[in-house]
Design a protein around this motif. Structure first.
Motif, mmCIF file in Angstrom:
data_model
loop_
_atom_site.group_PDB
_atom_site.id
_atom_site.type_symbol
_atom_site.label_atom_id
_atom_site.label_comp_id
_atom_site.label_asym_id
_atom_site.label_seq_id
_atom_site.Cartn_x
_atom_site.Cartn_y
_atom_site.Cartn_z
ATOM 1 N N VAL A 35 50.371 10.975 13.384
ATOM 2 C CA VAL A 35 49.906 11.266 12.022
ATOM 3 C C VAL A 35 48.416 10.968 11.901
ATOM 4 C CG1 VAL A 35 50.103 10.596 9.590
ATOM 5 C CG2 VAL A 35 52.168 10.969 10.948
ATOM 6 N N VAL A 36 47.971 9.861 12.455
ATOM 7 C CA VAL A 36 46.546 9.531 12.411
ATOM 8 C C VAL A 36 45.750 10.532 13.262
ATOM 9 C CG1 VAL A 36 44.806 7.785 13.003
ATOM 10 C CG2 VAL A 36 46.938 7.104 11.882
ATOM 11 N N PHE A 37 46.321 10.950 14.389
ATOM 12 C CA PHE A 37 45.666 11.949 15.233
ATOM 13 C C PHE A 37 45.411 13.245 14.470
ATOM 14 C CE2 PHE A 37 46.247 15.743 17.885
ATOM 15 C CZ PHE A 37 45.162 15.625 18.744
ATOM 16 N N VAL A 38 46.353 13.629 13.619
ATOM 17 C CA VAL A 38 46.247 14.891 12.878
ATOM 18 C C VAL A 38 44.965 14.938 12.044
ATOM 19 C CG1 VAL A 38 47.300 16.239 10.998
ATOM 20 C CG2 VAL A 38 48.706 15.427 12.881
ATOM 21 N N ILE A 39 44.607 13.833 11.398
ATOM 22 C CA ILE A 39 43.393 13.861 10.572
ATOM 23 C C ILE A 39 42.150 14.045 11.440
ATOM 24 C CG2 ILE A 39 43.038 11.348 10.404
ATOM 25 C CD1 ILE A 39 42.117 11.833 7.486
ATOM 26 N N PHE A 40 42.100 13.380 12.584
ATOM 27 C CA PHE A 40 40.946 13.510 13.466
ATOM 28 C C PHE A 40 40.901 14.890 14.127
ATOM 29 C CE2 PHE A 40 41.181 8.909 13.036
ATOM 30 C CZ PHE A 40 39.855 8.598 12.812
ATOM 31 N N ALA A 41 42.059 15.418 14.523
ATOM 32 C CA ALA A 41 42.111 16.754 15.122
ATOM 33 C C ALA A 41 41.712 17.815 14.102
ATOM 34 C CB ALA A 41 43.512 17.033 15.663
ATOM 35 N N SER A 42 42.157 17.656 12.867
ATOM 36 C CA SER A 42 41.786 18.611 11.813
ATOM 37 C C SER A 42 40.294 18.560 11.539
ATOM 38 C CB SER A 42 42.565 18.316 10.532
ATOM 39 O OG SER A 42 43.944 18.471 10.755
ATOM 40 N N SER A 43 39.724 17.369 11.588
ATOM 41 C CA SER A 43 38.285 17.218 11.397
ATOM 42 C C SER A 43 37.522 17.938 12.503
ATOM 43 C CB SER A 43 37.907 15.732 11.392
ATOM 44 O OG SER A 43 36.507 15.574 11.378
ATOM 45 N N ALA A 44 37.927 17.709 13.735
ATOM 46 C CA ALA A 44 37.245 18.358 14.864
ATOM 47 C C ALA A 44 37.397 19.874 14.793
ATOM 48 C CB ALA A 44 37.803 17.823 16.180
ATOM 49 N N VAL A 68 41.420 17.397 -2.972
ATOM 50 C CA VAL A 68 42.794 17.899 -2.827
ATOM 51 C C VAL A 68 43.556 17.063 -1.796
ATOM 52 C CG1 VAL A 68 44.173 19.886 -2.071
ATOM 53 C CG2 VAL A 68 42.200 20.231 -3.570
ATOM 54 N N GLY A 69 42.894 16.742 -0.703
ATOM 55 C CA GLY A 69 43.539 15.962 0.363
ATOM 56 C C GLY A 69 43.941 14.564 -0.070
ATOM 57 N N ALA A 72 46.834 14.709 -2.397
ATOM 58 C CA ALA A 72 48.075 14.866 -1.624
ATOM 59 C C ALA A 72 48.480 13.546 -0.974
ATOM 60 C CB ALA A 72 47.906 15.963 -0.573
ATOM 61 N N LEU A 73 47.501 12.796 -0.493
ATOM 62 C CA LEU A 73 47.800 11.484 0.091
ATOM 63 C C LEU A 73 48.428 10.560 -0.949
ATOM 64 C CD1 LEU A 73 47.718 9.346 2.315
ATOM 65 C CD2 LEU A 73 45.329 8.908 1.704
ATOM 66 N N GLY A 74 47.804 10.493 -2.133
ATOM 67 C CA GLY A 74 48.350 9.648 -3.195
ATOM 68 C C GLY A 74 49.757 10.050 -3.579
ATOM 69 N N VAL A 75 49.999 11.352 -3.703
ATOM 70 C CA VAL A 75 51.339 11.832 -4.061
ATOM 71 C C VAL A 75 52.326 11.546 -2.936
ATOM 72 C CG1 VAL A 75 52.694 13.904 -4.603
ATOM 73 C CG2 VAL A 75 50.465 13.563 -5.680
ATOM 74 N N SER A 76 51.882 11.693 -1.688
ATOM 75 C CA SER A 76 52.782 11.404 -0.562
ATOM 76 C C SER A 76 53.212 9.938 -0.571
ATOM 77 C CB SER A 76 52.133 11.754 0.776
ATOM 78 O OG SER A 76 51.180 10.788 1.181
ATOM 79 N N ALA A 88 48.556 16.076 3.917
ATOM 80 C CA ALA A 88 47.365 15.367 3.447
ATOM 81 C C ALA A 88 46.415 15.078 4.603
ATOM 82 C CB ALA A 88 47.762 14.067 2.744
ATOM 83 N N ALA A 89 46.960 14.735 5.760
ATOM 84 C CA ALA A 89 46.126 14.467 6.932
ATOM 85 C C ALA A 89 45.349 15.708 7.345
ATOM 86 C CB ALA A 89 46.984 13.958 8.091
ATOM 87 N N VAL A 90 46.012 16.856 7.329
ATOM 88 C CA VAL A 90 45.336 18.097 7.703
ATOM 89 C C VAL A 90 44.227 18.420 6.701
ATOM 90 C CG1 VAL A 90 45.609 20.610 7.962
ATOM 91 C CG2 VAL A 90 47.321 19.050 8.936
#
Length: 186
Positions: A35-44, A68-69, A72-76, A88-90
């Motif tokens: 899950v943490v990887f997803v945010i960094f991969a989406s950034s790259a 928006v992200g 989504a994080l807060g709602v999640s 939210a990570a994406v």
């Protein structure tokens, strides 16, 4: 925008592992890391895939995407939803990638060559502060308020930062256009 983007990274990496284990009951470190990887991969991916966008448009869009992200994080967190956390990570990753890369591009474009290293280094110091504050703050707040409440409060704070950045970008653009119009009428 860059500060808000790095604050998103700090918030996400600081909150999501505890949220997954304590709230969702997912004790698998690989799943948490994914899950943490997803945010960094989406950034790259955003930095590479959206590099052709104009700086002004991209910075504005990046700030909106960050809002928006983190919403989504807060709602999640409130709904205790892993799928929404991944979404939210994406979204947060894309917003962070765009605000970082286009923020850096707009800064370096305005600098004389002999000042780039100095200003770029300062920019990174500010970004590293931004990534650290939510990790420390959300951790301390989680002890006092609980992880979900702390995550939601910090999500709102990061959204506010992104909205302030967006407002400043819009004001700067308006001032620039007014100045150009004034010059053209002279």
């Amino acid at each position: 925008g860059g500060f808000a983007g790095f604050a998103v990274l700090g918030l996400f990496t600081g909150v999501s592992p505890g949220f997954m284990t304590q709230v969702l009951g997912i004790d698998n470190h690989a799943a948490t890391g994914a899950v943490v990887f997803v945010i960094f991969a989406s950034s790259a991916a955003a930095q590479i895939g959206l590099r052709g966008l104009g700086d002004t448009f991209a910075l504005r869009a990046g700030c909106i995407t960050l809002v928006v992200g983190v919403a989504a994080l807060g709602v999640s967190l409130l709904l205790e939803s892993l799928p929404l956390l991944v979404i939210a990570a994406v979204v947060c990753g894309v917003g962070q990638g765009v605000t970082f890369s286009k923020g850096m591009a707009s800064i370096t474009a305005e600098l004389p060559t002999d000042r780039r290293a100095e200003v770029t280094s300062t920019f990174f110091v500010v970004l590293y502060i931004a990534i650290s504050v939510p990790v420390i703050g959300a951790g301390a707040a989680a002890n006092a308020w609980g992880l979900v409440t702390a995550g939601v409060v910090f999500s709102a704070a990061v959204a506010a930062l992104a909205l302030i950045s967006l407002a400043l970008l819009l004001l700067e653009s308006r001032d620039f256009h007014e100045e150009k119009a004034s010059e053209n009428s002279s």
